[in-house]
Design a protein around this motif. Structure first.
Motif, PDB file in Angstrom:
ATOM      1  N   LEU A   1      15.881   2.553  54.287  1.00 21.25           N
ATOM      2  CA  LEU A   1      14.553   2.124  54.716  1.00 21.25           C
ATOM      3  C   LEU A   1      14.021   1.130  53.695  1.00 21.25           C
ATOM      4  CD1 LEU A   1      12.294   2.511  56.831  1.00 21.25           C
ATOM      5  CD2 LEU A   1      11.318   4.249  55.316  1.00 21.25           C
ATOM      6  N   LYS A   2      13.786  -0.117  54.120  1.00 26.12           N
ATOM      7  CA  LYS A   2      13.305  -1.153  53.220  1.00 26.12           C
ATOM      8  C   LYS A   2      11.788  -1.086  53.067  1.00 26.12           C
ATOM      9  CE  LYS A   2      15.967  -3.608  51.805  1.00 26.12           C
ATOM     10  NZ  LYS A   2      16.855  -3.429  50.632  1.00 26.12           N
ATOM     11  N   ASN A   3      11.262  -1.863  52.085  1.00 30.67           N
ATOM     12  CA  ASN A   3       9.834  -1.826  51.796  1.00 30.67           C
ATOM     13  C   ASN A   3       8.964  -2.249  52.978  1.00 30.67           C
ATOM     14  OD1 ASN A   3      10.331  -0.978  49.222  1.00 30.67           O
ATOM     15  ND2 ASN A   3      10.171  -3.000  48.277  1.00 30.67           N
ATOM     16  N   ASN A   4       9.505  -3.101  53.860  1.00 26.87           N
ATOM     17  CA  ASN A   4       8.731  -3.577  55.006  1.00 26.87           C
ATOM     18  C   ASN A   4       8.841  -2.644  56.215  1.00 26.87           C
ATOM     19  OD1 ASN A   4      11.343  -4.046  55.779  1.00 26.87           O
ATOM     20  ND2 ASN A   4      11.117  -6.258  56.068  1.00 26.87           N
ATOM     21  N   GLY A   5       9.439  -1.458  56.032  1.00 24.75           N
ATOM     22  CA  GLY A   5       9.534  -0.481  57.116  1.00 24.75           C
ATOM     23  C   GLY A   5      10.755  -0.636  58.003  1.00 24.75           C
ATOM     24  N   VAL A   6      11.574  -1.659  57.770  1.00 27.19           N
ATOM     25  CA  VAL A   6      12.771  -1.892  58.582  1.00 27.19           C
ATOM     26  C   VAL A   6      13.912  -1.000  58.075  1.00 27.19           C
ATOM     27  CG1 VAL A   6      14.518  -3.587  59.245  1.00 27.19           C
ATOM     28  CG2 VAL A   6      12.102  -4.244  59.121  1.00 27.19           C
TER      29      VAL A   6
ATOM     30  N   ILE B   1      26.753  -3.497  51.195  1.00 25.18           N
ATOM     31  CA  ILE B   1      26.885  -4.502  52.253  1.00 25.18           C
ATOM     32  C   ILE B   1      26.082  -4.028  53.454  1.00 25.18           C
ATOM     33  CG2 ILE B   1      28.489  -5.668  53.814  1.00 25.18           C
ATOM     34  CD1 ILE B   1      30.668  -5.249  51.685  1.00 25.18           C
ATOM     35  N   TYR B   2      25.097  -4.821  53.868  1.00 28.77           N
ATOM     36  CA  TYR B   2      24.292  -4.462  55.039  1.00 28.77           C
ATOM     37  C   TYR B   2      25.028  -4.917  56.309  1.00 28.77           C
ATOM     38  CZ  TYR B   2      20.604  -3.188  51.853  1.00 28.77           C
ATOM     39  OH  TYR B   2      19.883  -2.579  50.861  1.00 28.77           O
ATOM     40  N   LEU B   3      25.238  -3.970  57.206  1.00 25.15           N
ATOM     41  CA  LEU B   3      26.113  -4.208  58.362  1.00 25.15           C
ATOM     42  C   LEU B   3      25.383  -4.779  59.570  1.00 25.15           C
ATOM     43  CD1 LEU B   3      28.182  -0.902  58.168  1.00 25.15           C
ATOM     44  CD2 LEU B   3      28.779  -3.151  57.231  1.00 25.15           C
TER      45      LEU B   3
END
Length: 222
Positions: A22-27, A45-47
């Protein structure tokens, strides 16, 4: 599973894990970590962009080759003289300090949590930033929400920068590194990082170059 099998066939004994982040922007993103048993820090590595390529018609084998190439590039980078930047919290951050990362970026609340204290003043923040530096960090950048940011640089000099009415932390780190790479000046790097973080906070996506320049000019005139 196919991805894991192909990477394992490269035969370097890596442990491959896939998890949600979970990233800081909620994604929420799907991340793959490729770790060797001898390492405490491993590439992520983000898939998601690869999956979008597959959805849009790219051949599965081509997608897999792209992921494998990215993984190999990550492995090569670890053998080069590359500055490490760590934006993490608590034990995850503390555990990498022995590797002397070039830059770490906790916020003021995360900094207090690491030492189980409440930081009330900028002087408190600088005091505990110095502790992280003593533990191995080269530069310590502490974001303070509406109060701007403080940088304790490798020479022990404290730099301060006001906030741009909101800030996105990942963009701040990227702007800081870009600024330092441009001229090797920490004061400028801090202002460019603050401008980049502010520009993204004001934007639907990443901040545009023109807005970053405008905010940077405001900070330089303060």
């Amino acid at each position: 599973d196919e991805m894991r099998s192909r990477l394992l066939r490269q035969g370097d004994g890596s442990d491959i894990r896939v998890n949600k982040v979970l990233k800081n922007n909620g994604v929420e993103l799907t991340a793959m970590n490729v770790c060797k048993s001898s390492e405490e820090v491993c590439p992520t590595i983000y898939l998601d962009p690869f999956y979008r390529d597959y959805e849009q018609g790219m051949d599965f084998d081509v997608v897999m080759e792209d992921i494998c190439r990215l993984r190999e590039a990550n492995c090569r980078c670890r053998k080069l003289d590359i500055r490490d930047v760590v934006d993490a919290t608590k034990d995850l951050l503390l555990n990498v300090l022995k590797y002397k990362p070039f830059l770490i970026k906790p916020n003021n609340f995360e900094l207090g949590e690491m030492f189980q204290v409440t930081l009330h003043t900028e002087e408190d923040i600088v005091t505990y930033a110095k502790k992280l530096k003593e533990m191995g960090a080269v530069n310590v950048l502490v974001s303070m929400a509406g109060d701007g940011a403080v940088l304790l640089d490798e020479q022990g000099i404290v730099h301060r920068c006001p906030v741009c009415k909101g800030m996105v932390q990942n963009s701040m780190v990227a702007g800081f590194i870009a600024g330092y790479e441009q001229c090797g000046d920490y004061e400028y790097a801090l202002k460019l990082g603050t401008a980049a973080g502010g520009a993204t906070a004001f934007s639907a996506g990443l901040g545009k170059k023109e807005l970053i320049k405008e905010l940077l000019k405001q900070l330089q005139n303060n």
